[in-house]
Design an enzyme around this catalytic site. Structure first.
Site, mmCIF file in Angstrom:
data_model
loop_
_atom_site.group_PDB
_atom_site.id
_atom_site.type_symbol
_atom_site.label_atom_id
_atom_site.label_comp_id
_atom_site.label_asym_id
_atom_site.label_seq_id
_atom_site.Cartn_x
_atom_site.Cartn_y
_atom_site.Cartn_z
ATOM 1 N N ARG A 105 1.050 -5.361 -8.351
ATOM 2 C CA ARG A 105 -0.158 -5.494 -7.528
ATOM 3 C C ARG A 105 -1.262 -4.606 -8.100
ATOM 4 N NH1 ARG A 105 -1.822 -1.951 -3.099
ATOM 5 N NH2 ARG A 105 -3.499 -2.946 -1.984
ATOM 6 N N HIS A 111 -10.975 -2.848 -3.943
ATOM 7 C CA HIS A 111 -10.265 -1.612 -3.619
ATOM 8 C C HIS A 111 -11.286 -0.468 -3.732
ATOM 9 C CE1 HIS A 111 -6.096 0.497 -3.703
ATOM 10 N NE2 HIS A 111 -6.992 1.443 -3.604
ATOM 11 N N GLU A 150 -7.479 -1.742 2.463
ATOM 12 C CA GLU A 150 -7.845 -0.671 3.398
ATOM 13 C C GLU A 150 -9.307 -0.686 3.832
ATOM 14 O OE1 GLU A 150 -6.518 3.065 1.774
ATOM 15 O OE2 GLU A 150 -4.417 2.512 1.947
ATOM 16 N N ASN A 188 -0.304 -0.443 4.152
ATOM 17 C CA ASN A 188 -0.196 0.779 3.354
ATOM 18 C C ASN A 188 0.129 1.912 4.322
ATOM 19 O OD1 ASN A 188 -1.012 -0.771 1.222
ATOM 20 N ND2 ASN A 188 -2.979 0.265 0.901
ATOM 21 N N TYR A 191 1.746 5.991 4.708
ATOM 22 C CA TYR A 191 2.129 7.219 4.019
ATOM 23 C C TYR A 191 2.704 8.305 4.917
ATOM 24 C CZ TYR A 191 -0.257 5.515 -0.152
ATOM 25 O OH TYR A 191 -0.615 4.783 -1.250
ATOM 26 N N GLU A 209 1.721 -0.428 -0.053
ATOM 27 C CA GLU A 209 1.685 0.928 -0.630
ATOM 28 C C GLU A 209 2.541 1.859 0.202
ATOM 29 O OE1 GLU A 209 -2.159 2.816 -1.199
ATOM 30 O OE2 GLU A 209 -2.975 1.011 -2.140
ATOM 31 N N TRP A 249 3.300 3.098 -4.265
ATOM 32 C CA TRP A 249 2.060 3.655 -4.803
ATOM 33 C C TRP A 249 2.473 4.932 -5.493
ATOM 34 C CZ3 TRP A 249 -2.707 1.890 -5.614
ATOM 35 C CH2 TRP A 249 -3.611 2.807 -6.178
ATOM 36 N N GLU A 279 -7.113 10.172 -8.125
ATOM 37 C CA GLU A 279 -6.960 10.137 -6.669
ATOM 38 C C GLU A 279 -8.308 10.416 -5.985
ATOM 39 O OE1 GLU A 279 -4.742 8.892 -4.688
ATOM 40 O OE2 GLU A 279 -5.786 9.633 -2.917
ATOM 41 N N PHE A 314 0.855 10.607 -7.908
ATOM 42 C CA PHE A 314 1.584 9.665 -7.056
ATOM 43 C C PHE A 314 2.502 8.754 -7.872
ATOM 44 C CE2 PHE A 314 -1.631 10.380 -3.688
ATOM 45 C CZ PHE A 314 -0.912 10.148 -2.527
HETATM 46 C C1 PNW Z 1 -4.888 4.804 -0.327
HETATM 47 N N1 PNW Z 1 -6.931 8.863 4.252
HETATM 48 O O1 PNW Z 1 -6.035 5.539 -0.049
HETATM 49 C C2 PNW Z 1 -5.367 3.915 -1.426
HETATM 50 O O2 PNW Z 1 -5.142 2.549 -1.284
HETATM 51 C C3 PNW Z 1 -5.065 4.407 -2.795
HETATM 52 O O3 PNW Z 1 -6.143 4.061 -3.613
HETATM 53 C C4 PNW Z 1 -4.799 5.893 -2.793
HETATM 54 O O4 PNW Z 1 -4.597 6.402 -4.083
HETATM 55 C C5 PNW Z 1 -3.606 6.152 -1.896
HETATM 56 O O5 PNW Z 1 -3.814 5.643 -0.595
HETATM 57 C C6 PNW Z 1 -3.247 7.624 -1.777
HETATM 58 O O6 PNW Z 1 -4.295 8.336 -1.182
HETATM 59 C C7 PNW Z 1 -6.196 6.353 1.042
HETATM 60 O O7 PNW Z 1 -7.604 9.891 4.087
HETATM 61 C C8 PNW Z 1 -7.057 7.422 0.906
HETATM 62 O O8 PNW Z 1 -6.447 8.588 5.372
HETATM 63 C C9 PNW Z 1 -7.296 8.263 1.958
HETATM 64 C C10 PNW Z 1 -6.674 8.023 3.175
HETATM 65 C C11 PNW Z 1 -5.806 6.967 3.312
HETATM 66 C C12 PNW Z 1 -5.556 6.124 2.236
#
Ligand code: PNW
Length: 459
Positions: A75, A119, A165, A294, A296, A367, A413, A420, A429
């Site tokens: 992806r 993106h 996102e 996505n 985390y 992700e 991811w 980043e 990552f």
């Molecule tokens: C995602 N937050 O970004 C993205 O899809 C990626 O590009 C990125 O590298 C990855 O997560 C890790 O950060 C985010 O602050 C960036 O909540 C910031 C946030 C969430 C997702």
């Protein structure tokens, strides 16, 4: 070893700005990120992705690495300003050629390409000329750009993701001001979100009507959401956690399933929240074949009282105050370099929440991953913490699936360490380590581990 269905998809994800480099090569126009990174103080050490992993020139090498680790799905995202340098009008054939060659190289190596159309990297011209996502005109420009991608690449790309996102674009780019174009406001995020949702719907309809009959692919959206766990058993905290999820995932997903925003947002945001006309509501409702998630991390959520407001995270623009929710962590939680707690069961709860709210949709986890302090030692990167993280989250995905949640795939991811965003290159990552200066790729222990997961599941 947990067994997943044979057709469960295992993949990795990247994004154009974060890995390609070649920011001004072969006719590419600038994106908002190209400009943002030149402003002093905006990114860690003033870093940018002008070169980053140089995937633009090294994509063949990267695809060989994917093949070596048994990946069968990849992806990535397409840079709008590489295809249309000013965001509209003239097509840059060299930009098309890059993605066309990339796709051909994937297919020649038995790797299925999945592409996101955006993106975070809006063409800079559209920000200057039209105020970017806050202008409704950009909806149609996005649909035009999407049509070019379907037309030129859709014979070979069979899975499309409109946006990666939209919440991040609305919140971080136009509300908190920490992502490009760096605007701070408590109303622009809602306008941006509205235009992103309608742009998504328009691109979906273009695909559905003009391309699906012959190309026979699928198209969806990727939304992100962390889990919110009530801080106490009090009804106020339970409501706060639910509200926080509605302002996060619900904001960008409810309109797609129900044709309107969550009631909690309508009540609290009031006149700052744009509303859908009946025609728009009909256009957006049902405009996805699947949900990309996505995910985390998890934070505790508590109902905020007046005296807590001052300590709220993200409080600079006043936007977070619309929710009246305070977020916190637990002392026993492991914390990654991103300062994101590791809470594997948060993924299980998130999946169950989505399953219930949207009535058993098809879900792809597009992700999941973590940044930990990776180091090369004797030529190796033993990222045990990452393996533990992935194992924990994957087993919670499995648990949700056993209870009937329709998860069809999982993407780590990221394929390789990359830029980043605001935090620059300090966050790693990737399943592959990038050596600064030489940009040599070193497979981490997690890449070998993931290869085994793929093999043992017979994918
Ligand atoms: C995602 N937050 O970004 C993205 O899809 C990626 O590009 C990125 O590298 C990855 O997560 C890790 O950060 C985010 O602050 C960036 O909540 C910031 C946030 C969430 C997702």
């Amino acid at each position: 070893m947990l067994q997943f269905p044979k057709d469960f998809i295992w993949g990795t994800s990247t994004s154009a700005y974060q890995i390609e480099g070649a920011w001004n090569k072969d006719g590419k126009g600038p994106s908002v990120w190209d400009a943002f990174c030149t402003i002093p103080g905006r990114t860690h050490n003033g870093e940018s992705a002008q070169v980053t992993c140089d995937h633009y020139h090294r994509y063949k090498e990267d695809i060989q690495l994917m093949k070596a680790m048994g990946l069968k799905v990849y992806r990535f995202s397409i840079s709008w300003s590489r295809i249309m340098p000013t965001g509209r009008g003239k097509i840059n054939e060299e930009g098309i050629k890059f993605y066309s060659d990339l796709v051909d190289e994937c297919l020649a190596n038995d790797i299925e390409p999945w592409a996101a159309l955006n993106h975070f990297d809006l063409p800079l011209a559209l920000e200057f000329e039209l105020d970017g996502w806050t202008n409704p005109q950009v909806q149609d420009l996005f649909a035009d750009y999407a049509e070019v991608c379907f037309q030129r690449l859709g014979d070979r790309i069979k899975t499309w993701i409109t946006f990666n996102e939209a919440w991040v674009v609305a919140m971080l780019c136009y509300g908190l001001g920490i992502f490009a174009p760096g605007k701070t406001s408590n109303s622009l995020p809602y306008q941006a979100g509205h235009n992103l949702l309608l742009a998504h719907a328009k691109a979906y309809r273009v695909y559905d009507e003009k391309f699906r009959p012959t190309q026979k692919g699928k198209i969806g959206i990727t939304n992100n959401c962390d889990w919110r766990e009530p801080l106490t058993d009090s009804q106020a905290d339970k409501d706060a956690a639910q509200r926080a999820l509605e302002f996060f995932f619900g904001w960008m997903t409810d309109p797609i399933f129900f044709g309107d925003y969550p009631q909690s947002m309508i009540e609290r945001v009031k006149e700052r929240l744009p509303r859908f006309t009946p025609e728009e509501s009909a256009l957006i409702k049902g405009s996805t074949d699947f949900i990309g998630l996505n995910h985390y991390t998890t934070f505790m959520a508590e109902h905020v009282s007046e005296n807590l407001k001052a300590s709220m995270p993200y409080s600079n623009s006043g936007i977070a105050e619309d929710q009246d929710v305070n977020l916190s962590t637990r002392p026993q939680w492991e914390i990654t370099d991103m300062k994101w707690p590791v809470v594997p069961e948060g993924l299980y709860k998130m999946l169950k929440w989505i399953d219930e709210r949207y009535d058993r949709p098809i879900i792809y986890i597009t992700e999941n991953g973590c940044a930990v302090p990776d180091k090369v030692e004797n030529g190796q990167v033993n990222d045990t913490r990452r393996i533990n993280y992935l194992e924990g989250y994957i087993s919670n995905c499995h648990k949700a699936m056993k209870e009937g949640v329709d998860v069809r795939g999982y993407f780590v991811w990221s394929f390789l360490d990359n830029f980043e965003w605001t935090l620059g290159y300090q966050m790693r990552f990737g399943l592959h380590y990038i050596v600064p200066e030489t940009l040599e790729r070193i497979p981490k222990a997690s890449a070998k581990w993931f290869k085994k997961v793929i093999e043992q599941n017979g994918f």
